[in-house]
Design an enzyme around this catalytic site. Structure first.
Site, PDB file in Angstrom:
ATOM      1  N   CYS A 153      39.305  32.970  33.988  1.00 63.76           N
ATOM      2  CA  CYS A 153      39.559  34.396  34.193  1.00 63.76           C
ATOM      3  C   CYS A 153      40.872  34.645  34.374  1.00 63.76           C
ATOM      4  CB  CYS A 153      38.483  35.138  35.039  1.00 63.76           C
ATOM      5  SG  CYS A 153      38.274  34.500  36.634  1.00 63.76           S
ATOM      6  N   VAL A 157      43.158  37.443  32.406  1.00 64.49           N
ATOM      7  CA  VAL A 157      43.561  38.642  32.621  1.00 64.49           C
ATOM      8  C   VAL A 157      45.060  38.757  32.437  1.00 64.49           C
ATOM      9  CG1 VAL A 157      43.695  40.157  34.654  1.00 64.49           C
ATOM     10  CG2 VAL A 157      41.399  38.864  34.191  1.00 64.49           C
TER      11      VAL A 157
END
Lengths: 519, 488
Positions: A153, A157
């Site tokens: 993640c 991001v």
């Protein structure tokens, strides 16, 4: 002094000795500021009610005990299915420690995987330098034939672009230009581990078939007689893949297993650590484009891979983790139809043996009520088998199931008179399941290791089938696919029934008239 | 594969030097230069182990390390049993750390106790795009409704939280107010922060300082203080370690007012600044809060080691030295009481383990703390290193290791495998990721994070289990089967 050198007490018994019981009581009474026992009992009882269930199902933000993991875990699983391949996770290193631990706890095997160890500076400036250095280090140290890159993640991001990063790394000499570095973006906040499996499988197929990230011409498909087989994310991969190979061999089918970690997660203890073992060769991965068709054993694990494969001109077929007679029949008939190879006598005989076993035993399963949770395809396969045994999958829950899964489950329920009272729950978690087990009790629960908390709280006996299974050993070595796999599952289902029957009848002079020797 | 074992200390040092040179050869030059600083041989009389530590891991190597989230949620906060710890962000981190650390506790799970549960905000793409603060606020409301007996909530940040700029502090403050001062603690333990789980311990300690201690002023004490009040700091109760430690402190006449954080409660955290002494087991993970309590509340702290009778005796006396004669006598009474048990354990197991060589690689205190326990059984540590130790850990290690011990900081999978292959120890003690690598090689192994699902290992009761487990591993009949009789 509770401990004794001659009979060393483990924690199981050590802490039941009076010294420790007193210690616990003193701690609770004097220092824990504990809630009154009556209050605990009150809330405990309230949590069993329909009222609590309604509140529980009204949850919108909170997830409690979900039965799913994140994409990157599935990414690592898919990467490990290829020969001498090391999964390289672009992101912070702690994630990789978690994936390696998670797989090692399930398979009781080493799991090799590296990360680009991104920290604060990479969060600010991007992880390009980590990729450049990381690929060079991995390539030199572990000498893999392929490095399969996926993300976490964090990298997603901040928007790191794998395609560009890998190209730049090659320009900088981290690995040779023509070296295979397939990649897939696998954000942890989209989908679940089965999505990650799908994305990486798609990434690897795309890499080999569509020009190796611009380093080679696209492959031209020259159809041959082989078929491809993709298993999907599967906790039984060691037993299952071997069973599938045996079935294909028995029919004389020519095949390529796309993604086969069955050897790397089942290496011998013989004095040597094999970081790499088995797996689909890179040559086979490339040549898989020429196959007649591709079979996926799990539809929801290959939702994006199959369309990519279909675009090459192949036919694709997907199943839902077939378990039992009909599931295996359908799979083998389709394989036979596509390849023109008849289903072998041996397999036909095995089928008859499974039917024989069901005829001998299904009386013990008839009408038994089950709750099941797990990945969407596994839930489907297990439910289908229960229905053909005359049992009822009353509650079927997949935290990572969606609308399509719900439709398919409902169609399955509608196809059998035993499905009349059955319901599926997409997107729900094990705390929802807990409420359901209180308000709509079933005889047995089927799911992974985490179900033991549900067994404890609701008294519903748990049969462990799923992923992960941490607290029982070696289930993954047994197949659940094919007629032999069906027999395994049948035996597990029956054992649970018999164990419960014995447990319920064991009290002398009260219930042991039914404590029968012949069942 | 077995090599001629070196005879003298000089031979050992020369072998280690050659080994280090050999493992570095595989790396690109820049990496070899960086890794060289983390590998060394301990020289007697030096103030530390001669390695650099607490430095970023190198990309692309197989580091054994975890992240700040693992340090905060997995180690420090997670075991506090009457609180709900939210894994705030995507589903994975909470899932992989769910009930995997065996922090034993007593309580009714799901009702007044929550350690073996996984609470997550399960971030979806829209939460990344629009931010997760509103979801967090709602989630706290839902916790309050469904788990009314929780005594507090912590928000354990996963990577995206810091990256997308969520204001978890503001949400926590607002909700604390809304729920009449309910303890709600935001922790900025995103996994990309720092170089390992170590920063997570520090951040977790700071969060206790800022969001528990600083907010409890004026709250009445739950008990009358006595001169003998101590708190156990830095014991996570793996397999019941803190219990087998607590029983000894109580037997010597002390009153344990809090356990940090294994089997701990929010009430115990709040009680700790009122203790007379903090006794600190895991220095690495909780020295920060111990120092803070010393500075702000005047509570002194003392390190101790409850692995193996030699260190337990030493530690009981060291702890007692902070108290009056009553406690000093109590310590002697406890030592005398358990000596027959220890003699019996050593008499039984030492002959089976004498002279066996061990290599360790563990977290923050065990690479040094367990050495005494092995030595009590006649075993020798030939190599050790820390996943996330700092320089002060390597200084403290000099009290434990012998001249010539191989030291490897943040060892990579490759280095560890090569070291073990060449040194051929009788036992390796490390974690789950390493376990099967070495067992495949035919080397007995014990998980020294989780005690291989056994334990406790702390205290006298724990040492009996430790000794039995090491014997069980090393002398298991299975290792004789590793080579087929027909294999060359």
């Amino acid at each position: 002094m509770p401990q004794n050198a001659e009979n060393v007490l483990d924690h199981f018994n050590l802490f039941r000795q009076p010294e420790y019981i007193e210690l616990f009581e003193r701690k609770k009474k004097e220092f824990e500021n504990h809630v009154a026992d009556s209050e605990v009992e009150r809330v405990k009882d309230w949590a069993k009610t329909k009222e609590y269930q309604d509140k529980n199902f009204a949850r919108e933000a909170l997830t409690v005990n979900p039965a799913k993991a994140c994409q990157p875990l599935g990414a690592v699983f898919a990467s490990l299915g290829f020969e001498s391949t090391i999964p390289f996770v672009h992101g912070s290193q702690g994630c990789v420690a978690y994936y390696r631990s998670h797989f090692s706890r399930h398979f009781k095997e080493p799991t090799s995987c590296v990360s680009s160890s991104m920290t604060e500076d990479a969060a600010v400036f991007g992880g390009l330098n980590n990729m450049i250095d990381g690929l060079a280090n991995t390539y030199n140290m572990y000498k893999p034939k392929m490095i399969s890159v996926s993300t976490t993640c964090m990298a997603e991001v901040i928007g790191d672009d794998l395609n560009a990063f890998i190209k730049t790394s090659k320009d900088k000499g981290s690995v040779p230009m023509e070296y295979d570095v397939p990649f897939a973006h696998t954000p942890a906040f989209v989908g679940s581990h089965v999505t990650g499996y799908d994305n990486v499988m798609k990434g690897i197929v795309d890499h080999f078939w569509n020009g190796k990230a611009g380093t080679a011409p696209k492959l031209e498909r020259v159809p041959n007689e082989k078929i491809n087989f993709i298993g999907g994310f599967d906790g039984y991969v060691v037993g299952n893949i071997r069973e599938v190979k045996r079935m294909f061999d028995s029919m004389g089918v020519e095949y390529t297993i796309l993604g086969d970690p069955s050897d790397v997660w089942d290496t011998p203890t013989d004095g040597e650590f094999r970081m790499y073992d088995g797996g689909t060769t890179l040559e086979d991965a490339a040549n898989a484009i020429h196959a007649k068709a591709t079979f996926s054993m799990q539809h929801f694990s290959t939702e994006k891979t199959l369309p990519l494969i279909a675009a090459s001109g192949q036919d694709t077929y997907s199943f839902h983790h077939p378990i039992g007679v009909r599931g295996t029949d359908e799979f083998l008939m389709k394989v036979s139809e596509v390849t023109g190879k008849p289903i072998s006598k041996e397999l036909t005989k095995e089928r008859g043996r499974l039917v024989d076993a069901i005829a001998d035993s299904s009386a013990h399963l008839h009408g038994k009520r089950y709750a099941i949770y797990g990945d969407p395809d596994l839930c489907y396969g297990l439910s289908a088998f229960l229905l053909e045994l005359g049992a009822e999958p009353i509650t079927v829950l997949a935290s990572n199931g969606g609308k399509l899964w719900e439709e398919k489950m409902n169609a399955l329920f509608a196809s059998s008179p035993f499905g009349k009272n059955c319901k599926c729950y997409p997107g729900k978690d094990l705390w929802h399941m807990r409420s359901l087990l209180f308000t709509e009790p079933v005889d047995f629960l089927i799911g992974n290791t985490y179900g033991k908390y549900l067994e404890r709280d609701t008294g519903t006996p748990l049969l462990r089938i799923g992923f992960p299974i941490f607290d029982r050993h070696h289930y993954h070595r047994y197949p659940v696919w094919g007629y032999q796999g069906g027999l395994n599952v049948l035996v597990w289902l029956l054992d649970k029934v018999f164990e419960e029957t014995d447990r319920n009848t064991i009290v002398p002079a009260k219930s042991d008239y039914s404590f029968d020797i012949i069942r | 594969m077995s090599l001629a074992q070196p005879e003298s200390i000089e031979d050992i040092k020369a072998r280690n030097k050659a080994l280090i040179k050999e493992v570095l050869e595989v790396y690109p030059e820049k990496t070899a230069k960086r890794r060289a600083k983390h590998l060394n041989t301990f020289e007697d009389g030096k103030p530390d182990c001669g390695v650099k530590s607490n430095i970023k891991s190198i990309p692309g190597v197989m580091t054994i390390r975890g992240c700040a989230y693992a340090g905060s949620k997995g180690v420090v906060w997670g075991p506090i049993k009457d609180m709900i710890h939210i894994s705030h962000g995507p589903v994975g981190c909470g899932q992989y750390s769910w009930a995997s650390r065996r922090n034993y506790y007593i309580g009714t799970t799901g009702i007044d106790t929550f350690v073996t549960m996984q609470f997550t905000s399960d971030f979806q793409e829209k939460d990344i795009v629009f931010g997760g603060d509103k979801k967090l606020a709602k989630l706290i409301d839902e916790i309050q409704e469904l788990f009314p007996l929780n005594k507090g909530i912590s928000v354990q940040s996963e990577c995206p939280i810091g990256l997308i700029g969520d204001d978890i502090e503001a949400v926590s403050k607002a909700k604390t107010k809304e729920y009449n001062g309910h303890t709600i603690v935001p922790v900025r333990c995103e996994g990309f922060r720092g170089v390992s789980q170590s920063l997570g311990h520090h951040l977790a300690n700071d969060a206790i300082r800022d969001w528990v201690f600083d907010k409890m002023e004026g709250k009445p004490a739950l008990f009358e203080p006595t001169p003998y009040d101590v708190a156990i700091i830095g014991d996570y109760n793996i397999g019941g370690d803190a219990w087998s430690s607590r029983i000894l402190l109580e037997e010597m006449g002390l009153r344990v007012v809090a356990q940090w954080s294994g089997d701990g409660t929010i009430a115990e955290l709040e009680a700790t600044p009122r203790a007379k002494l903090n006794v600190l087991h895991c220095y690495r993970s909780m020295n920060y809060i111990s120092r803070h309590m010393e500075e702000k509340y005047g509570v002194p702290w003392v390190e101790y080691n409850f692995f193996g009778p030699s260190k337990i005796e030493e530690s009981l006396r060291k702890i007692a030295s902070h108290f009056d004669d009553k406690i000093k006598e109590g310590a002697e009474r406890v030592i005398a009481k358990y000596r027959p048990l220890m003699d019996a354990v050593i008499a039984k197991y030492r002959p089976r383990l004498e002279g066996k060589k061990v290599m360790l690689f563990v977290g923050g205190l065990r690479p040094r703390h367990v050495i005494g326990a092995y030595e009590d059984l006649g075993m020798e540590i030939v190599g050790t290193g820390y996943e996330f130790g700092h320089n002060d850990d390597y200084q403290r290690t000099t009290h434990y290791v012998k001249d010539g011990t191989l030291i490897y900081d943040d060892v990579t999978g490759y280095e560890f495998e090569k070291f073990v292959e060449k040194i051929q120890p009788d036992l390796v003690g490390s974690g789950i990721k390493e376990k099967y690598v070495f067992q495949k090689m035919g080397v007995p192994f014990r998980q020294m994070h989780s005690w291989d699902y056994s334990g406790p290992y702390h205290g006298y009761d724990g040492f009996a289990i430790f000794a039995r487990d090491m014997d069980m591993a090393i002398n298991s009949p299975v290792w004789k089967f590793a080579k087929a009789p027909w294999a060359a």
